[in-house]
Every structure is written in C-alpha cells, then in structure tokens.
Design an enzyme around this catalytic site. Structure first.
Site, PDB file in Angstrom:
ATOM      1  N   GLN A 143     -20.021  19.955 -40.566  1.00 27.97           N
ATOM      2  CA  GLN A 143     -18.853  19.942 -41.437  1.00 27.97           C
ATOM      3  C   GLN A 143     -18.601  21.273 -42.121  1.00 27.97           C
ATOM      4  O   GLN A 143     -17.530  21.483 -42.703  1.00 27.97           O
ATOM      5  CB  GLN A 143     -19.000  18.848 -42.493  1.00 27.97           C
ATOM      6  CG  GLN A 143     -20.082  19.113 -43.535  1.00 27.97           C
ATOM      7  CD  GLN A 143     -20.286  17.947 -44.472  1.00 27.97           C
ATOM      8  OE1 GLN A 143     -20.812  16.918 -44.085  1.00 27.97           O
ATOM      9  NE2 GLN A 143     -19.858  18.114 -45.724  1.00 27.97           N
ATOM     10  N   CYS A 149     -17.618  14.932 -45.333  1.00 27.65           N
ATOM     11  CA  CYS A 149     -18.614  14.013 -44.772  1.00 27.65           C
ATOM     12  C   CYS A 149     -18.007  12.653 -44.452  1.00 27.65           C
ATOM     13  O   CYS A 149     -18.350  12.018 -43.447  1.00 27.65           O
ATOM     14  CB  CYS A 149     -19.786  13.856 -45.729  1.00 27.65           C
ATOM     15  SG  CYS A 149     -19.316  13.295 -47.388  1.00 27.65           S
ATOM     16  N   HIS A 288     -22.279  10.893 -50.609  1.00 26.64           N
ATOM     17  CA  HIS A 288     -22.291  11.464 -49.264  1.00 26.64           C
ATOM     18  C   HIS A 288     -22.096  10.368 -48.211  1.00 26.64           C
ATOM     19  O   HIS A 288     -22.755   9.320 -48.267  1.00 26.64           O
ATOM     20  CB  HIS A 288     -23.627  12.184 -49.035  1.00 26.64           C
ATOM     21  CG  HIS A 288     -23.690  12.981 -47.770  1.00 26.64           C
ATOM     22  ND1 HIS A 288     -22.699  13.860 -47.391  1.00 26.64           N
ATOM     23  CD2 HIS A 288     -24.628  13.038 -46.777  1.00 26.64           C
ATOM     24  CE1 HIS A 288     -23.035  14.433 -46.248  1.00 26.64           C
ATOM     25  NE2 HIS A 288     -24.195  13.942 -45.852  1.00 26.64           N
ATOM     26  N   ASN A 309     -26.402  12.690 -39.673  1.00 32.08           N
ATOM     27  CA  ASN A 309     -25.731  13.484 -40.695  1.00 32.08           C
ATOM     28  C   ASN A 309     -24.728  14.417 -40.025  1.00 32.08           C
ATOM     29  O   ASN A 309     -24.647  14.477 -38.796  1.00 32.08           O
ATOM     30  CB  ASN A 309     -26.768  14.266 -41.507  1.00 32.08           C
ATOM     31  CG  ASN A 309     -26.261  14.668 -42.874  1.00 32.08           C
ATOM     32  OD1 ASN A 309     -25.093  14.462 -43.217  1.00 32.08           O
ATOM     33  ND2 ASN A 309     -27.115  15.258 -43.684  1.00 32.08           N
TER      34      ASN A 309
END
Length: 342
Positions: A143, A149, A288, A309
């Site tokens: 990102q 996110c 997040h 992630n």
C-alpha cells in the site's frame, strides 16, 4: 607502566567505538540500498540512521526474550525500520470505524449493514485451513505510505469469493476504491471501511482489475470503466462481533474474510515470525484492515489466524502474520469481520 596500560586501554576503547560506528554506518548504507531509500538532506539522513539504530536495539532486546521462550513471536528489521512509530501508524493504518452512515452512489442516505453470518449445520470443521494453497489469494501487495489498508482488505476478500465462484483468480483494483468510494464514507489514503467498499462495489456494478486501474498510492480522480470490471458483489455478510468461533467457521467454509485489528503496537511494526500476542493489544480500538486467509495451531505459539497484510513481502513472514487465536479476541480480529456475497 600504569600510563602505558591506561594508554593501551584508551586506544582499544576508541578503536571499539569506531568499529561499532562503522558497523552501523555499513548496515545503514546496505539498508538504504536494499529498500531504495533516499532522503532530502544530510541532516535527515543522519536523523533516519539514528531512528534505524534505536529500532534495531529494540528488536534485539525483544528477540532475547523470544530466544528465552518468554514471548511467542520474534521481530526483525524491515523497510519501515527508519520510521518513528507514531509516523508509521499515521502513514500505514487507515481503518475507520466511524464512517458507517453516508449518502451513497446516488445521493441517498443509507446504513451500511450486512447480512448476519449463520454457520452451516452438520459440518465438521478442519483443524487447519490455508486458502493461499487453494489458489484463492493473490500475491502480497504494497500500500505504500497511504492509509488504504481497508481497500486491500476489501479486494482480498472479493478476489477470494470471485475465485471460488469462477475458478479464476483476478487481482482487483484498490485504486478504484480509493478514488471512487468517497460518497460511501471512505477517505482514500486517509482511511476507510471494508463494508462501505463492498456496498460501493454492489451499487457501482463492479470494480476494475488491478491491470486496468493500477495502484498509485495517492488520492486521484475516479476513472472506473465498466468494460474493465473484474468482479462484482451483491452485498456482504457481517460475522457476529467478537465471535472467533464463527469467524473460524466462515474462514473454513466461505474463504478469506476481511477483518480489522489493532495494529498500533510498536511490536507489530517489526513482526517477523511466530504467533503474535501482545498484552497491550486492544480488541476495540481498531486501526488497520487486513485479510484472514486461514488458521491453524503452532506447536510453540498455540492457535493462530493466518493473516495477509498489505505492507509488501519484506514485512512479517513474506507479508503474512500469524496472530493469536482463541485468546479473547486478541487485537479485535473478530470484532469487525465481513466478506462479500457474489
């Protein structure tokens, strides 16, 4: 004689100090080359090197506890080792729980609320699930320094459902969501909500592919083109808040699930392996968005969630983290969980 000994000791101490400084400088140069780091001035370069050295020290202290078996996860340097923790959080964590009421695509106010997850009956759930090995998960993305996110969590869940429906894994456009879903309460690089994004995709009739609408990592004008749509949804399902058992049932039977977590701890920034469990982690203060792609049990660390992630493969275990499972909804992983309906 005493003077000679004193002189030799002083010289040795001086040489030791110089060699340590040289070592840090060499590591710093290697770090900058590895991660293509460039700074605006010599002053900033020295400032970042100081932060790098301090973070390396914190990592080493933590890993001593790991080697003694006192903690279940280890830390390691990554491309964020030159960042202060507060600026890292500000740049990278962009989940926003507050934006649930908004005008929507056609100016009509609506409440972003999904269907309730009802687990399938008469099903024996496996002890271990990993959707990456079933072809339902795209490569780990990056990102950048944009709080997007939420967009990566959204695309990850829809990529999984589209794969299960069609048999084809298509990488979807986070930039499309950043640029086009602001009327649903999302704020691009300043944060957003996965459920808002699922609602936008439904009303919009689809989302473009990564290839046709590539990621920029900045807020830009909306350029959605229905001809390039790679997937669509017809709504979404919310997992009952805080229920890890139902989250497990959804991951086992449905596929990857979007979740929000508390990633504000310093330890999270430098996670590099093991089962992550930090006593300071909150189950309610979430900041997040990530993607649960499986679960299992580690011999040393216990039950875990396998989480994808969006901080590149240089972070964690090639972009993934194992987070503690069945430990009182650790880090809020089951607090705001959902997946799209296709």
């Amino acid at each position: 004689m005493k003077c000679l000994v004193f002189l030799l000791c002083a010289v040795a101490a001086s040489a030791s100090a110089v060699s340590f400084f040289d070592l840090v400088k060499e590591e710093w140069v290697a770090f900058k080359m590895q991660h293509d780091k460039k700074y605006d001035s010599e002053v900033e370069d020295r400032f970042r090197m100081k932060i790098y050295a301090e973070n390396k020290h914190k990592i080493a202290k933590h890993n001593q506890l790991y080697e003694q078996g006192l903690v279940s996860y280890k830390l390691g340097p990554n491309k964020y080792t030159d960042m202060l923790h507060h600026e890292f959080i500000q740049a990278m964590n962009g989940y926003n729980r507050t934006a649930k009421h908004n005008k929507g695509l056609y100016g009509k106010k609506h409440d972003v609320r999904g269907a309730t997850f009802i687990p399938p009956a008469h099903v024996k759930y496996p002890d271990h699930v990993d959707w990456t090995k079933k072809g339902a998960v795209t490569e780990v993305k990056d990102q950048g320094k944009c709080g997007s996110c939420w967009a990566f969590s959204t695309t990850g869940a829809l990529e999984g459902q589209h794969f299960r429906k069609s048999g084809y894994l298509v990488s979807l456009s986070e930039q499309n969501l950043i640029d086009c879903s602001s009327t649903y309460g999302n704020n691009g690089c300043n944060g957003g909500l996965m459920d808002n994004a699922f609602k936008y995709i439904k009303d919009n009739g689809g989302i473009d592919t990564e290839k046709t609408y590539p990621y920029e990592g900045v807020d830009d004008k909306c350029r959605y083109n229905p001809k390039n749509s790679g997937a669509e949804d017809v709504g979404f399902v919310d997992i009952p808040s805080g229920d890890e058992e139902k989250l497990m049932q959804a991951v086992a039977t449905v596929g990857p699930v979007s979740v929000a977590i508390d990633a504000s701890q310093n330890s999270f920034q430098f996670y590099s392996g093991g089962v992550y469990y930090d006593t300071e982690c909150s189950s309610t203060d979430l900041d997040h968005g990530v993607l649960v792609v499986g679960y299992g049990t580690d011999e040393a660390g216990g039950d875990y969630w396998l989480v994808k992630n969006s901080w590149s493969r240089t972070w964690g275990e090639l972009g993934y983290i194992k987070m503690a499972r069945n430990r009182d909804n650790h880090c809020g992983i089951a607090t705001d969980a959902s997946y799209p309906l296709v």
